[in-house]
Design a protein around this motif. Structure first.
Motif, mmCIF file in Angstrom:
data_model
loop_
_atom_site.group_PDB
_atom_site.id
_atom_site.type_symbol
_atom_site.label_atom_id
_atom_site.label_comp_id
_atom_site.label_asym_id
_atom_site.label_seq_id
_atom_site.Cartn_x
_atom_site.Cartn_y
_atom_site.Cartn_z
ATOM 1 N N ALA A 1 35.630 40.470 38.653
ATOM 2 C CA ALA A 1 37.032 40.315 38.237
ATOM 3 C C ALA A 1 38.070 39.389 39.098
ATOM 4 O O ALA A 1 37.707 39.347 40.179
ATOM 5 C CB ALA A 1 37.352 41.549 38.020
ATOM 6 N N ASP A 2 39.141 38.634 38.424
ATOM 7 C CA ASP A 2 39.991 37.907 39.204
ATOM 8 C C ASP A 2 40.726 38.571 40.368
ATOM 9 O O ASP A 2 41.268 37.984 41.188
ATOM 10 C CB ASP A 2 40.923 37.363 38.079
ATOM 11 C CG ASP A 2 40.110 36.206 36.993
ATOM 12 O OD1 ASP A 2 39.311 35.682 37.296
ATOM 13 O OD2 ASP A 2 40.704 36.007 35.901
ATOM 14 N N ASP A 3 40.916 39.624 39.831
ATOM 15 C CA ASP A 3 42.050 40.531 40.833
ATOM 16 C C ASP A 3 41.174 41.135 42.035
ATOM 17 O O ASP A 3 42.064 42.043 42.852
ATOM 18 C CB ASP A 3 42.938 41.367 40.131
ATOM 19 C CG ASP A 3 42.137 42.708 39.690
ATOM 20 O OD1 ASP A 3 40.837 42.733 39.828
ATOM 21 O OD2 ASP A 3 42.549 43.903 39.196
ATOM 22 N N GLU B 1 34.056 45.077 38.852
ATOM 23 C CA GLU B 1 35.070 45.307 37.909
ATOM 24 C C GLU B 1 36.588 44.996 38.444
ATOM 25 O O GLU B 1 36.860 45.087 39.634
ATOM 26 C CB GLU B 1 34.883 46.558 37.186
ATOM 27 C CG GLU B 1 33.510 46.645 36.322
ATOM 28 C CD GLU B 1 33.451 45.980 35.133
ATOM 29 O OE1 GLU B 1 34.289 45.178 34.837
ATOM 30 O OE2 GLU B 1 32.681 46.104 34.340
ATOM 31 N N GLU B 2 37.610 45.405 37.718
ATOM 32 C CA GLU B 2 38.940 45.323 37.995
ATOM 33 C C GLU B 2 39.209 46.031 39.213
ATOM 34 O O GLU B 2 38.730 47.182 39.138
ATOM 35 C CB GLU B 2 40.063 45.283 36.996
ATOM 36 C CG GLU B 2 39.801 44.306 35.849
ATOM 37 C CD GLU B 2 38.692 44.441 35.006
ATOM 38 O OE1 GLU B 2 37.912 45.569 35.147
ATOM 39 O OE2 GLU B 2 38.406 43.864 34.003
ATOM 40 N N GLY B 3 40.279 45.546 40.119
ATOM 41 C CA GLY B 3 40.823 46.508 41.022
ATOM 42 C C GLY B 3 40.077 46.731 42.449
ATOM 43 O O GLY B 3 40.559 47.855 43.248
ATOM 44 N N LYS C 1 35.480 49.928 38.388
ATOM 45 C CA LYS C 1 36.836 49.781 38.564
ATOM 46 C C LYS C 1 37.318 50.420 39.866
ATOM 47 O O LYS C 1 36.957 51.786 40.264
ATOM 48 C CB LYS C 1 37.750 49.999 37.363
ATOM 49 C CG LYS C 1 37.373 49.224 35.948
ATOM 50 C CD LYS C 1 38.073 49.659 35.092
ATOM 51 C CE LYS C 1 37.911 48.856 33.785
ATOM 52 N NZ LYS C 1 38.585 49.152 32.685
#
Length: 333
Positions: A240-242, A258-260, A277
């Motif tokens: 994920a980018d973030d 995954e994100e976060g 996440k």
């Protein structure tokens, strides 16, 4: 023809992970197990139904949003209440009254179903998919086909002396006549849990043929080892980018993060890692493992393990372990 994906089991061999998650909804790379099955059949253009239970109904309804699939729910919330796969399928067959393409919802296979469907249309008879596991000891774990040429005489469920190494892999094409016989079988006192028992019963009444899949891979995701093996085969690198990752940490492809997520300190992540996440990983080494959402790992070395959501683990080495959700485990500093 109608397509039926059977996803009503409780996957007790994967507990505690599958106490709160349906096995077909477990991640395999960026997708879930059932996504791969759905993708194999959606282009046939036939109506698709997915059969599940009350415990996981809402999870599957969430999954089905945006997909061309109808959810049918059997009346059970735990293993002891389950009517059995055959009874659940016969109840569906009663309402559909059509040819059926039936697939187990926890099946992972790399081959296309086009050849299987062409074979079924050519035979105009019941066809079930077979896969050669190549080993008689391994065949003892499955339903094994006894054949005369391409015709199946009988299925032997987990036999002590397998008649072949060709095992059923949970894919069935049923004629209208076989669908009606399925309804009859479901109303009888015959065994209701295993579709192989129904196939054996069917063999004495109509012609049943075996279609051998070759030049591909099949995974029966029945235990943690087979799940992790399937994960290794299907994973495609995705981060994920973030995510936040310290300079002193390293990611070895392929992984899915995954994100976060936050990766702090000196970490080594990968290869073959799924990270859900909002995880926090600090000063830890992880490979060949699946970590669900909101897990915290600090000073952990982990290999071939599965950690359910919202766990917090510190100062520990994990090898071939499964840890249920919300666990807090800490070894002294």
């Amino acid at each position: 023809m109608k397509i039926v994906i059977m996803a009503g089991g409780y996957a007790t061999r994967l507990w505690p992970i599958t106490k709160t998650k349906a096995k077909p909804l477990l991640p395999v790379g960026k997708k879930k197990i059932v996504d791969y099955i759905y993708d194999k059949v959606v282009n046939f253009g036939f109506p698709i139904v997915l059969s599940t239970n009350k415990r996981f109904e809402e999870d599957f309804r969430k999954w089905a949003k945006g997909k061309d699939v109808e959810i049918i729910v059997e009346d059970s919330t735990k293993e002891e209440e389950k009517p059995g796969a055959v009874k659940a399928l016969s109840d569906i067959a009663r309402t559909l009254d059509d040819e059926l393409l039936v697939l187990a919802g926890d099946n992972l296979f790399s081959f296309s179903l086009d050849g299987f469907m062409e074979y079924y249309r050519g035979r105009q008879a019941v066809v079930t998919a077979l896969y050669d596991v190549g080993d008689y000891e391994l065949a003892k774990r499955y339903g094994v086909a006894e054949l005369n040429g391409e015709r199946i005489l009988k299925f032997h469920e987990k036999p002590e002396k397998p008649p072949s190494t060709l095992v059923g892999i949970g894919i069935y094409a049923l004629t209208k006549e076989a669908t009606r016989l399925l309804v009859e079988y479901g109303e009888s006192e015959e065994k209701r849990d295993n579709l192989g028992d129904f196939l054996s019963w069917l063999c004495s009444r109509v012609e049943v043929y075996g279609y051998r899949f070759e030049n591909g891979n099949w995974y029966d995701v029945g235990n943690p080892d087979s799940y992790l093996e399937a994960f290794r085969f299907y994973i495609q690198h995705s981060v994920a980018d973030d995510i936040q990752i310290d300079r002193t940490s390293k990611i070895i492809e392929p992984v899915v993060i995954e994100e976060g997520c936050q990766i702090k300190g000196r970490c080594l992540i990968g290869p073959y890692v799924y990270m859900g996440k909002e995880c926090i990983i600090e000063n830890s080494d992880i490979s060949d493992s699946v970590i669900f959402d909101e897990v915290v790992l600090k000073k952990v070395k982990m290999w071939r393990s599965i950690i359910d959501e919202r766990c917090e683990i510190r100062n520990l080495e994990l090898n071939s372990s499964i840890i249920g959700g919300h666990a807090k485990i800490q070894r002294g500093e």
